[in-house]
Motif scaffolding. Structure first.
Motif, PDB file in Angstrom:
ATOM      1  N   CYS A 128      41.392  25.630  62.729  1.00  0.00           N
ATOM      2  CA  CYS A 128      40.802  25.408  64.067  1.00  0.00           C
ATOM      3  C   CYS A 128      40.979  23.956  64.491  1.00  0.00           C
ATOM      4  CB  CYS A 128      39.318  25.777  64.058  1.00  0.00           C
ATOM      5  SG  CYS A 128      38.989  27.554  63.995  1.00  0.00           S
ATOM      6  N   ALA A 129      40.790  23.028  63.552  1.00  0.00           N
ATOM      7  CA  ALA A 129      40.941  21.612  63.868  1.00  0.00           C
ATOM      8  C   ALA A 129      42.383  21.302  64.273  1.00  0.00           C
ATOM      9  CB  ALA A 129      40.522  20.752  62.676  1.00  0.00           C
ATOM     10  N   LEU A 130      43.361  21.886  63.583  1.00  0.00           N
ATOM     11  CA  LEU A 130      44.757  21.670  63.954  1.00  0.00           C
ATOM     12  C   LEU A 130      45.035  22.245  65.339  1.00  0.00           C
ATOM     13  CD1 LEU A 130      46.939  22.337  60.768  1.00  0.00           C
ATOM     14  CD2 LEU A 130      45.879  20.222  61.550  1.00  0.00           C
ATOM     15  N   ASP A 131      44.429  23.403  65.642  1.00  0.00           N
ATOM     16  CA  ASP A 131      44.647  24.027  66.950  1.00  0.00           C
ATOM     17  C   ASP A 131      44.274  23.093  68.095  1.00  0.00           C
ATOM     18  OD1 ASP A 131      45.664  26.377  65.999  1.00  0.00           O
ATOM     19  OD2 ASP A 131      43.822  27.537  66.233  1.00  0.00           O
ATOM     20  N   VAL A 132      43.205  22.308  67.912  1.00  0.00           N
ATOM     21  CA  VAL A 132      42.748  21.428  68.990  1.00  0.00           C
ATOM     22  C   VAL A 132      43.217  19.989  68.797  1.00  0.00           C
ATOM     23  CG1 VAL A 132      40.766  22.889  69.503  1.00  0.00           C
ATOM     24  CG2 VAL A 132      40.497  21.033  67.861  1.00  0.00           C
ATOM     25  N   GLY A 163      48.311  23.697  54.739  1.00  0.00           N
ATOM     26  CA  GLY A 163      47.579  23.138  55.873  1.00  0.00           C
ATOM     27  C   GLY A 163      47.578  21.626  55.852  1.00  0.00           C
ATOM     28  N   ARG A 164      47.385  21.064  54.670  1.00  0.00           N
ATOM     29  CA  ARG A 164      47.389  19.595  54.550  1.00  0.00           C
ATOM     30  C   ARG A 164      48.775  19.048  54.904  1.00  0.00           C
ATOM     31  NH1 ARG A 164      47.532  16.097  49.840  1.00  0.00           N
ATOM     32  NH2 ARG A 164      47.419  17.917  48.478  1.00  0.00           N
ATOM     33  N   ALA A 165      49.824  19.723  54.447  1.00  0.00           N
ATOM     34  CA  ALA A 165      51.179  19.274  54.764  1.00  0.00           C
ATOM     35  C   ALA A 165      51.437  19.329  56.268  1.00  0.00           C
ATOM     36  CB  ALA A 165      52.200  20.137  54.020  1.00  0.00           C
ATOM     37  N   VAL A 166      50.991  20.393  56.917  1.00  0.00           N
ATOM     38  CA  VAL A 166      51.195  20.527  58.368  1.00  0.00           C
ATOM     39  C   VAL A 166      50.443  19.436  59.118  1.00  0.00           C
ATOM     40  CG1 VAL A 166      50.724  21.991  60.375  1.00  0.00           C
ATOM     41  CG2 VAL A 166      51.703  22.988  58.312  1.00  0.00           C
ATOM     42  N   SER A 167      49.249  19.079  58.647  1.00  0.00           N
ATOM     43  CA  SER A 167      48.497  18.019  59.316  1.00  0.00           C
ATOM     44  C   SER A 167      49.243  16.693  59.237  1.00  0.00           C
ATOM     45  CB  SER A 167      47.090  17.893  58.719  1.00  0.00           C
ATOM     46  OG  SER A 167      47.127  17.391  57.404  1.00  0.00           O
ATOM     47  N   HIS A 168      49.882  16.432  58.097  1.00  0.00           N
ATOM     48  CA  HIS A 168      50.691  15.206  57.972  1.00  0.00           C
ATOM     49  C   HIS A 168      51.942  15.302  58.850  1.00  0.00           C
ATOM     50  CE1 HIS A 168      48.556  12.985  54.860  1.00  0.00           C
ATOM     51  NE2 HIS A 168      48.369  14.116  54.214  1.00  0.00           N
ATOM     52  N   SER A 316      45.394  21.403  72.250  1.00  0.00           N
ATOM     53  CA  SER A 316      45.932  20.297  73.045  1.00  0.00           C
ATOM     54  C   SER A 316      47.202  19.698  72.455  1.00  0.00           C
ATOM     55  CB  SER A 316      44.866  19.202  73.197  1.00  0.00           C
ATOM     56  OG  SER A 316      44.449  18.732  71.926  1.00  0.00           O
ATOM     57  N   LEU A 317      47.267  19.573  71.129  1.00  0.00           N
ATOM     58  CA  LEU A 317      48.437  18.940  70.537  1.00  0.00           C
ATOM     59  C   LEU A 317      49.675  19.800  70.726  1.00  0.00           C
ATOM     60  CD1 LEU A 317      49.731  16.672  69.003  1.00  0.00           C
ATOM     61  CD2 LEU A 317      49.017  17.734  66.868  1.00  0.00           C
ATOM     62  N   TYR A 318      49.573  21.098  70.418  1.00  0.00           N
ATOM     63  CA  TYR A 318      50.711  21.985  70.608  1.00  0.00           C
ATOM     64  C   TYR A 318      51.090  22.058  72.084  1.00  0.00           C
ATOM     65  CZ  TYR A 318      49.857  23.593  65.814  1.00  0.00           C
ATOM     66  OH  TYR A 318      49.688  23.659  64.461  1.00  0.00           O
ATOM     67  N   SER A 319      50.094  22.071  72.946  1.00  0.00           N
ATOM     68  CA  SER A 319      50.353  22.115  74.381  1.00  0.00           C
ATOM     69  C   SER A 319      51.154  20.891  74.819  1.00  0.00           C
ATOM     70  CB  SER A 319      49.027  22.190  75.144  1.00  0.00           C
ATOM     71  OG  SER A 319      49.246  22.176  76.532  1.00  0.00           O
ATOM     72  N   SER A 320      50.807  19.730  74.278  1.00  0.00           N
ATOM     73  CA  SER A 320      51.533  18.503  74.624  1.00  0.00           C
ATOM     74  C   SER A 320      52.990  18.585  74.200  1.00  0.00           C
ATOM     75  CB  SER A 320      50.864  17.296  73.941  1.00  0.00           C
ATOM     76  OG  SER A 320      49.541  17.135  74.389  1.00  0.00           O
TER      77      SER A 320
END
Length: 452
Positions: A128-132, A163-168, A316-320
């Motif tokens: 959820c945090a990555l989604d926003v 998930g941790r790798a994707v966040s980086h 928001s991040l993916y949208s950007s």
């Protein structure tokens, strides 16, 4: 197997329940046990057998698990049902509501020491945090999930590691993301832990970082492995993610029809699963395919559909990131003013720590638009900013292209030596894909040599 509490805790629980029900030790013990045994048990001086606990639970009118662990009857089942509801909420696009559900689940799971539910709730909170676009917060949830699962087998820890790798990766730390994914793949393959879901998740996730680093050979191989694993995977969401990731490699190889077909399969699976963010990403990639074919009108439609879906999810991040792709299509359609306006808006949401590669792409496109308008000073400023972002992220392929653009601009404005420096820098980044840009390739899965 139920993980029981220690004998003293169980003894106190038995005594409390017995007194609440007005039973004597003899009444509780009969007919299978003696009052002395119950007395010893309540004092915590004996570890009761499963048979003894079953007897006592029946006499006290409680479930075996409640007596052994203190958890209310059917608690674990209830929490797992609620976990499924939180996952459905997340899949339908409401990250904030899903996060609130996960938080409540996490609190109860921690209270009753339900490790598997704790891990699933933390994983959901991270997603959820990555989604926003809250990358640091998401990474913290994934790290907590890994800690909870520290004693679990590696395949069980793979979703949190991924998930941790994707966040980086989203933060622009592409090399470190690749390191995490490759080292996990290495450990799985070298130790013979052939878990199709875990391997598919890792191979699908590493394709994007490989592509951004210019390691196309490794991306292609990862896509081949993922496609080979797909029939064995039990999770349709993983299969859909694999099709979407594999499409990116097919695009790089110019196999546009195959890429479009792969994305169509992924989109249909995500429609079935109601995974709105992933479905939006499919529209995003299909828009990219259309743009590569020169179908700019359809590309704009697909990208706008992706943008609307991601905004609906407040991702928001993916949208950007989608906006940068959309701006490129608008520029190619002769709508440079609209493109520049979108890019300036999106740059307020991206940074070197949050979407570095796409922030660089935004500056690159603004530089091209400025050049078209004969504003060489603004163009150079945007190219330099993009260069700084890409150097931090280590995106070798994009760096080489950007250095060429900057070199051409400097040459046209009479700064030949500076142009040569830019070209040399670019040549330094045009290394053989998947060799000098990264360390040794991860170990192949044991079955790969017989299939490829």
């Amino acid at each position: 197997m139920v993980k029981r509490d220690d004998p003293e805790t169980i003894g106190r629980r038995v005594q409390r329940l017995r007194r609440e029900r007005g039973l004597t030790q003899r009444q509780l013990a009969e007919p299978a046990y003696t009052p002395a045994y119950v007395s010893t048990l309540e004092a915590g001086r004996v570890r009761p057998s499963d048979e003894a606990l079953q007897h006592l639970a029946a006499r006290l009118g409680v479930g075996f698990e409640e007596l052994a662990t203190g958890r209310p009857a059917h608690l674990a089942t209830d929490l797992r049902l609620r976990l499924t509801e939180a996952q459905r909420t997340q899949a339908c696009g409401n990250a904030d509501e899903a996060a609130a559900q996960y938080e409540r689940l996490l609190a109860e799971a921690e209270r009753f020491d339900l490790t598997d539910v704790q891990a699933a709730a933390l994983l959901g909170l991270g997603e959820c945090a990555l989604d926003v676009g809250e990358l640091t917060r998401g990474r913290e949830y994934f790290e907590r999930c890994e800690h909870v699962l520290a004693e679990a087998p590696l395949p069980a820890r793979v979703p949190a590691l991924r998930g941790r790798a994707v966040s980086h990766y989203l933060a622009g730390e592409i090399r470190y993301a690749v390191y995490l994914l490759e080292s996990t793949l290495d450990e799985l393959n070298r130790n013979g832990m052939h878990d199709p879901d875990a391997l598919l998740l890792l191979y699908a996730s590493v394709i994007g970082p490989y592509m951004d680093l210019g390691a196309h050979a490794r991306a292609a191989q990862a896509a081949e492995f993922a496609l080979a694993l797909a029939p064995q995977a039990g999770d349709p969401a993983l299969v859909a993610r694999m099709h979407r990731s594999a499409a990116r490699t097919l695009l790089a190889e110019g196999r546009l029809a195959e890429a479009d077909a792969s994305l169509a399969k992924a989109a249909e699976l995500y429609r079935q699963l109601q995974l709105r963010t992933e479905l939006a990403n499919c529209h995003w990639m299909r828009g990219y395919v259309c743009a590569q074919r020169g179908e700019l009108g359809r590309a704009e439609e697909e990208l706008r559909a992706a943008q609307a879906m991601l905004r609906e999810r407040r991702a928001s991040l993916y949208s950007s990131q989608v906006v940068v792709e959309l701006a490129d299509v608008l520029h190619r359609r002769g709508k440079s003013g609209q493109a520049a306006e979108l890019l300036h808006q999106v740059l307020g949401e991206l940074s070197s720590e949050r979407g570095a590669v796409h922030a660089a792409a935004a500056h690159r496109l603004l530089g091209i638009i400025a050049e078209d308008a004969d504003d060489t000073e603004a163009a150079e400023e945007h190219y330099v900013r993009a260069l700084s972002l890409l150097e931090r992220a280590g995106a070798a392929g994009d760096l080489a292209d950007l250095c060429r653009l900057l070199g051409d601009l400097l040459r046209r404005t009479g700064r030949v030596e500076a142009a040569l420096d830019a070209y040399r820098t670019g040549l330094g980044h045009r290394t053989a894909p998947g060799t000098t840009t990264l360390g040794p390739a991860p170990a192949q899965p044991p079955w790969a040599s017989t299939q490829f």
